[in-house]
Scaffold this motif. Sequence first.
Motif, PDB file in Angstrom:
ATOM      1  N   LYS A 174       1.108  -1.427  -0.159  1.00  0.00           N
ATOM      2  CA  LYS A 174       0.514   0.098   0.087  1.00  0.00           C
ATOM      3  C   LYS A 174       0.671   0.937   0.098  1.00  0.00           C
ATOM      4  CE  LYS A 174      -4.065  -0.586   2.408  1.00  0.00           C
ATOM      5  NZ  LYS A 174      -4.865  -1.013   2.924  1.00  0.00           N
ATOM      6  N   ILE A 175       1.947   1.389   0.996  1.00  0.00           N
ATOM      7  CA  ILE A 175       3.219   2.590   0.525  1.00  0.00           C
ATOM      8  C   ILE A 175       4.098   2.635  -0.476  1.00  0.00           C
ATOM      9  CG2 ILE A 175       4.967   3.187   1.979  1.00  0.00           C
ATOM     10  CD1 ILE A 175       3.589   1.731   4.262  1.00  0.00           C
ATOM     11  N   HIS A 176       4.060   1.656  -1.021  1.00  0.00           N
ATOM     12  CA  HIS A 176       5.461   1.703  -1.952  1.00  0.00           C
ATOM     13  C   HIS A 176       4.727   1.297  -2.915  1.00  0.00           C
ATOM     14  CE1 HIS A 176       7.812   2.476   1.426  1.00  0.00           C
ATOM     15  NE2 HIS A 176       7.422   1.574   2.266  1.00  0.00           N
ATOM     16  N   GLY A 177       3.700   0.318  -3.073  1.00  0.00           N
ATOM     17  CA  GLY A 177       3.428  -0.352  -4.164  1.00  0.00           C
ATOM     18  C   GLY A 177       3.108  -1.807  -4.372  1.00  0.00           C
ATOM     19  N   LYS A 178       2.520  -2.084  -5.175  1.00  0.00           N
ATOM     20  CA  LYS A 178       2.750  -3.919  -4.895  1.00  0.00           C
ATOM     21  C   LYS A 178       4.460  -4.843  -5.989  1.00  0.00           C
ATOM     22  CE  LYS A 178       0.008  -8.172  -5.146  1.00  0.00           C
ATOM     23  NZ  LYS A 178       0.376  -8.647  -3.945  1.00  0.00           N
ATOM     24  N   ASN A 179       5.602  -4.746  -5.213  1.00  0.00           N
ATOM     25  CA  ASN A 179       6.978  -5.332  -5.200  1.00  0.00           C
ATOM     26  C   ASN A 179       7.691  -3.782  -6.063  1.00  0.00           C
ATOM     27  OD1 ASN A 179       5.709  -8.630  -4.921  1.00  0.00           O
ATOM     28  ND2 ASN A 179       5.142  -7.672  -6.635  1.00  0.00           N
ATOM     29  N   ARG A 180       7.779  -3.153  -5.386  1.00  0.00           N
ATOM     30  CA  ARG A 180       8.073  -1.997  -5.579  1.00  0.00           C
ATOM     31  C   ARG A 180       8.791  -1.456  -4.343  1.00  0.00           C
ATOM     32  NH1 ARG A 180       6.673   0.899 -10.163  1.00  0.00           N
ATOM     33  NH2 ARG A 180       7.955   3.073  -8.958  1.00  0.00           N
ATOM     34  N   TRP A 181       9.023  -2.269  -3.401  1.00  0.00           N
ATOM     35  CA  TRP A 181       9.975  -2.594  -2.542  1.00  0.00           C
ATOM     36  C   TRP A 181      10.648  -3.926  -1.361  1.00  0.00           C
ATOM     37  CZ3 TRP A 181       7.885  -5.835   2.102  1.00  0.00           C
ATOM     38  CH2 TRP A 181       7.409  -6.972   1.708  1.00  0.00           C
ATOM     39  N   ASN A 182      11.642  -3.059  -0.458  1.00  0.00           N
ATOM     40  CA  ASN A 182      13.297  -4.484  -0.487  1.00  0.00           C
ATOM     41  C   ASN A 182      13.541  -4.099   0.642  1.00  0.00           C
ATOM     42  OD1 ASN A 182      14.768  -2.162  -0.997  1.00  0.00           O
ATOM     43  ND2 ASN A 182      14.390  -2.513  -3.108  1.00  0.00           N
ATOM     44  N   ALA A 183      14.175  -5.023   1.459  1.00  0.00           N
ATOM     45  CA  ALA A 183      14.847  -4.594   2.485  1.00  0.00           C
ATOM     46  C   ALA A 183      14.899  -3.091   3.125  1.00  0.00           C
ATOM     47  CB  ALA A 183      15.815  -5.778   2.510  1.00  0.00           C
ATOM     48  N   THR A 184      15.904  -2.739   2.079  1.00  0.00           N
ATOM     49  CA  THR A 184      16.341  -1.081   2.383  1.00  0.00           C
ATOM     50  C   THR A 184      15.106  -0.165   2.745  1.00  0.00           C
ATOM     51  OG1 THR A 184      16.979  -0.482   0.561  1.00  0.00           O
ATOM     52  CG2 THR A 184      18.140  -0.990   1.631  1.00  0.00           C
ATOM     53  N   SER A 185      14.264  -0.269   2.180  1.00  0.00           N
ATOM     54  CA  SER A 185      12.890   0.445   1.989  1.00  0.00           C
ATOM     55  C   SER A 185      12.096   0.376   3.737  1.00  0.00           C
ATOM     56  CB  SER A 185      11.450   0.293   1.151  1.00  0.00           C
ATOM     57  OG  SER A 185      11.881  -0.740  -0.005  1.00  0.00           O
ATOM     58  N   ILE A 186      12.677  -0.799   4.029  1.00  0.00           N
ATOM     59  CA  ILE A 186      11.771  -0.946   5.426  1.00  0.00           C
ATOM     60  C   ILE A 186      12.934  -1.450   6.459  1.00  0.00           C
ATOM     61  CG2 ILE A 186       9.628  -2.183   4.193  1.00  0.00           C
ATOM     62  CD1 ILE A 186      10.372  -4.999   5.112  1.00  0.00           C
ATOM     63  N   ILE A 187      14.199  -1.162   6.709  1.00  0.00           N
ATOM     64  CA  ILE A 187      15.544  -1.078   7.326  1.00  0.00           C
ATOM     65  C   ILE A 187      14.966  -0.491   8.563  1.00  0.00           C
ATOM     66  CG2 ILE A 187      16.437   1.045   6.707  1.00  0.00           C
ATOM     67  CD1 ILE A 187      18.108  -2.274   6.295  1.00  0.00           C
ATOM     68  N   SER A 188      13.934   0.071   8.920  1.00  0.00           N
ATOM     69  CA  SER A 188      14.046   0.630  10.322  1.00  0.00           C
ATOM     70  C   SER A 188      13.599  -0.384  10.790  1.00  0.00           C
ATOM     71  CB  SER A 188      12.611   1.675   9.954  1.00  0.00           C
ATOM     72  OG  SER A 188      12.242   2.211   9.075  1.00  0.00           O
ATOM     73  N   LEU A 189      12.824  -1.552  10.947  1.00  0.00           N
ATOM     74  CA  LEU A 189      12.274  -2.679  11.309  1.00  0.00           C
ATOM     75  C   LEU A 189      13.262  -3.024  12.172  1.00  0.00           C
ATOM     76  CD1 LEU A 189       9.108  -3.972   8.555  1.00  0.00           C
ATOM     77  CD2 LEU A 189       9.189  -2.783  11.120  1.00  0.00           C
ATOM     78  N   SER A 190      14.495  -3.393  11.324  1.00  0.00           N
ATOM     79  CA  SER A 190      15.958  -4.007  11.864  1.00  0.00           C
ATOM     80  C   SER A 190      16.170  -3.675  13.102  1.00  0.00           C
ATOM     81  CB  SER A 190      16.549  -3.705  10.828  1.00  0.00           C
ATOM     82  OG  SER A 190      17.676  -2.175  10.606  1.00  0.00           O
ATOM     83  N   ILE A 191      16.043  -2.061  13.677  1.00  0.00           N
ATOM     84  CA  ILE A 191      15.910  -1.657  14.551  1.00  0.00           C
ATOM     85  C   ILE A 191      14.985  -1.226  15.751  1.00  0.00           C
ATOM     86  CG2 ILE A 191      18.189  -0.843  13.681  1.00  0.00           C
ATOM     87  CD1 ILE A 191      17.086   1.950  14.737  1.00  0.00           C
ATOM     88  N   GLY A 192      14.074  -2.536  14.970  1.00  0.00           N
ATOM     89  CA  GLY A 192      12.979  -1.938  16.453  1.00  0.00           C
ATOM     90  C   GLY A 192      11.901  -0.652  15.924  1.00  0.00           C
ATOM     91  N   GLN A 193      11.852  -0.109  14.646  1.00  0.00           N
ATOM     92  CA  GLN A 193      11.433   1.435  14.285  1.00  0.00           C
ATOM     93  C   GLN A 193      10.582   1.277  12.642  1.00  0.00           C
ATOM     94  OE1 GLN A 193      12.705   3.215  17.059  1.00  0.00           O
ATOM     95  NE2 GLN A 193      11.338   4.627  15.905  1.00  0.00           N
ATOM     96  N   GLY A 194       9.791   1.735  12.449  1.00  0.00           N
ATOM     97  CA  GLY A 194       8.765   1.826  11.761  1.00  0.00           C
ATOM     98  C   GLY A 194       7.678   1.728  12.490  1.00  0.00           C
ATOM     99  N   GLU A 195       7.218   0.665  11.143  1.00  0.00           N
ATOM    100  CA  GLU A 195       5.524   0.054  11.439  1.00  0.00           C
ATOM    101  C   GLU A 195       5.361  -0.777  12.274  1.00  0.00           C
ATOM    102  OE1 GLU A 195       7.265   0.240   8.282  1.00  0.00           O
ATOM    103  OE2 GLU A 195       6.595   1.554   7.652  1.00  0.00           O
TER     104      GLU A 195
END
Lengths: 514, 623
Positions: free
Chosen positions: B430-451
């Motif tokens: 929904k945020i980036h478009g289908k399959n238009r995201w990768n690990a770096t788009s959601i990298i904040s999850l790695s340190i417990g931030q983000g969604e």
Amino acid sequence: MNTGYYHNKKHSPDWVLLLAYLFLVVFGWFNIYSSAIEPDSPVIFDISQKYGMQFIWLCTSLVLGILILYIINPNTYEAIAPVLYVFILLLLIAVIFVGRDVNGSRSWFEIGPVKFQPAELSKISTSLLLAYTMSKFNFHLDNMKDAATIACIILIPMATIVLEKETGSALVYAGFIFMLFRQGLSGWFLSFGFLMIFLFVLTMVSSPLVAIVCAFGIHLLIVGLASRNLSIAFLVNVLICILLAVIRPLSEWIMNMGSTATDAIASVDIDMNTRALEAESNILEKQDLVFGVLKPEVLAILLIVPAFVWLYLNCIRKRLHFIKYLAISLVSSIIIIFSVNFIFENVLQAHQRARIENLLGITEDLHGIGYNVFQSKIAIGSGGWIGKGFLNGTQTKFNFVPEQSTDFIFCTVGEEWGFLGSLFLVAVYMTLIIRLIILAERQNSKFAMIYGYCVACCLFMHVFINMGMTMGLLPVIGIPLPFLSYGGSSMWSFTILLAIFVKLDMENKRKMYY
Amino acid sequence: MNEDKDIRKSRILIAGVVIAALILVIKLFNLQIVDEEYKISAENNAYKYAMLYPVRGAIFDRNKELLVGNKNSYDLLVTPMEVSEFDTVSLCRIFDLDKDEVVEKFAQYKKDRRKIGFQSLTFLKHISAEQYGVYAEQAYRFPGFSIVSKTSREYMLNAGANLWGYVTEVSPEFLKEHPEYKMGDYVGATGLEKAYEEHLRGEKGYNIYLRDVHNKVRSSFANGAYDKKAVAGENLITTIDAHLQQYGETLMQNKVGSAIAIEPSTGEILAIVSSPGIDIDKLANIGKYYREIVNDPYKPMFNRAVMSAYPPGSVFKLVNGLIALQDGVIVPETRFPCSMGYHYAAGKKLGCHAHPSPLDFRSAIMMSCNAYFCYAFKAILENRQYGRNISNSFNHWRAMVESFGFGHKLGSDIPAELGGNLPKTSTYDKIHGKNRWNATSIISLSIGQGEIGTTPLHLANLAAIMANRGYFYTPHLIKYAQALNDSITIDERRFAQRHYTLVDTTWFPVAVEGMYRAVNSPPGAGGTARRAAVEGLDICGKTGTAQNPHGKDNSVFICFAPKDNPRIAVAVYLENAGFGGTWAAPLASLMVEKYLKGEVERKDLERDILEANLIVNVPVKRR
């Protein structure tokens, strides 16, 4: 006429009336004893208690009755009727200004220890003046002037009593319409009156639209009858009934289907609640579109109005005379229906509104307005077939039922004497009233006849309204049950009212057979 | 002709009278013979039911210490219809009343007498025992008055107000939905009082008396054969440690957030604090303070511990690190470089603080290196095993995270527990478009931030998982409920099921070693939670500093102790308090110390925490 029957009794009062009267006053006294008994002073003659006082009222009433039957010249009544009427009317007006405030109404004079209610006496004076006026030579109800006079005689004390805030007592005067009916008033008036009451109640309990459909339906039948098109009128009415009876449940069922569908959506996921709400409002909107315009009542009106107009024009073509009254009746029906809200909100007082709403089941409040009636129904209902026996009632003791020795005395009868006792009491009252009508019909003097009818009307209104109220058939209207309820004013005035007629009847027999 | 008409009319009238009589008789028949309703009601009037109120169940802590009990209170009732003349002055003297007030009350009763009928009304509430004593001697002088004894809640310890919740008189709306209650009954409105209402309330009883025709109560009906005794409510034995709970609440004063302590070997909650909370004295008299509490901008009724969804911050690195080890994309000895952050695109960097570089797994946990877990997270999501398909690898990651209890309700018995939230692939589609995201788009999850949103209870559960080296018991508050006859109505074993995570238990000691070092490494080595160290307790912990879009960062800390055979796991989450190591870590360590040693020796630190006012940092939306 039945000669010989009265031959040996020409001077005696009518024994049916006399027996009924004596039974009622004594029975009333016992019931007051039972309802107000104080364990500390259980003697029935104890005048510090209501039952002791009622005994005094009873004795004085008997004295009054003997005075009227054997001492006072019956010709006096005709002579003093106008003076008496004016005098009592002045009392009625005076009491508004100097009267004592009892439960918000100003209808009691208080002179030292003596209290009395002129409204009770006014029934006698009004009856006398009605008899006096209508028995005059050349009186015709058809004559506009005479009719207006009669209307004034009835409406003036009625209006005054309404100003005293004793609406219940004023309502009794409406009963004179039955006497007028006997004296030449068209039966249509009576029917019209009942129709208005019916439509009023119908509007209250359902909706103005239904009431309008109903008013049209009734008038349609009459027009159909007059224009010999009864079958068509009947058919249309049946159609309407089907429409109202079938389409409404059908549409409700469809609406329910709609809402269960949205419920199902709602139960899937709580997060989707808002969506479900939206969906529901959408469905409701659509339903509003369909059923708002196509309400079954609206359909019914669309069907019935053309039918009525068609039959009505048919009548006009036939030059039927009474057709204009029908139009007046229909128009006033519709006006009544639309003014129900106005009358209810602006003419009636708050407590009257509440009483009517309670009766019609619009509001339920067992501890407030509904308390009296609910407790009263419990008391009567607990009587069963033969009642709990004299002095054994539990409900009419100690104010479960308020006003139990005055307006709600019938509860004690119902509880302690049961269905059979109550049935007997109703029978006695009806015998009394029917006997009055029969005797009135036998009078040679028009004065006595009309007066007799007036007495019957007053008693009927009191009995029916009072009993109807205690059983929850009618809204709470505080008027006493004749001869039974506690109180000097009502006891005396009902005794005088009745005794005068008994005397007139004796006089009638004397003149016939002397 | 006219004569005939007249006779006909008189007959119509007679017929009318007969019809009217018939209407009355039919109605009479219906009332007296057919309808049963009014007979039953008449019996209600003749039998007098005297209600017997049961004692509400008490609430105990894990050591059977009484926390919420009952005290007797008396109400003075009046039945206006039965009142005859009495000495107003003496009544006023006994109950310390104003005479005018009494007169006014009776004027009102007189006005409403029809409405009141034969009912009894509450004249005075909460009469003291002394006043009751004086009154009882003279009761005969006040006909129409009577005393009814009721019990009200008594709180033995100034702690846990939000947990217990309050008891209130039933409202008309409530009565409509719950006809089994009667006007004047009490019902639990919030907290445990509400959740365990059915266990706590007990059963009402009654004595039946007969009223004679003089309305005097004559005798017990059938010698009490139909009377019913009141049955006392069941007692609740909670898992709470009263003193730890109270200590936690004291430490949390003037801070916004939560502190939760769990016994890892059972999942029993030792303490659960949501701050700011309701003062216990206000709870006892909730009616008076209700408005104030509801209007408080810090929402003291809101149970942050189980309802707030916060970003977990760096404590979440434990989860990502363990998943990476399990997936084999790293081994404990894998090192990643960190130059003040992780550079994931030209000119874009996820910052980190100053520490030695490169680090291995244990040191990365100890020093909380952001870059290390960015690499690890990227490696999880770009694992070839999932065919370079971000959706597949993300779903794999998500399932692993879920097995730690995140993203859904843990199913505890805490009223109003919420599940937080864990993003789905659809979230990012929904945020980036289908399959238009990768690990770096959601990298904040790695340190417990983000969604990601986790409740403090989730974090406490994570601490318990770490303590258990890979499994948890569902956290819970109630040990068992016990009826008066000692029968157990809520079984202690209902939470005995172990829940393993999808990460093999062999990997946990590695992460625990990092946690141990974060707290216990020597000064200058770079451990983030050195302020939490207590000699001899071997506390293992992980700090977190979660970004808060409204003001200062949130301070987070989870820990357990001792390292071997842990007895307590703690999570502390403080809103807008800054670094996790600064406030949350020492606060949690104090609770651990209190629980394990019974006494706190680090008085200076304790004073610092007690005096710290962090609530001032919390931005408040005022109406």
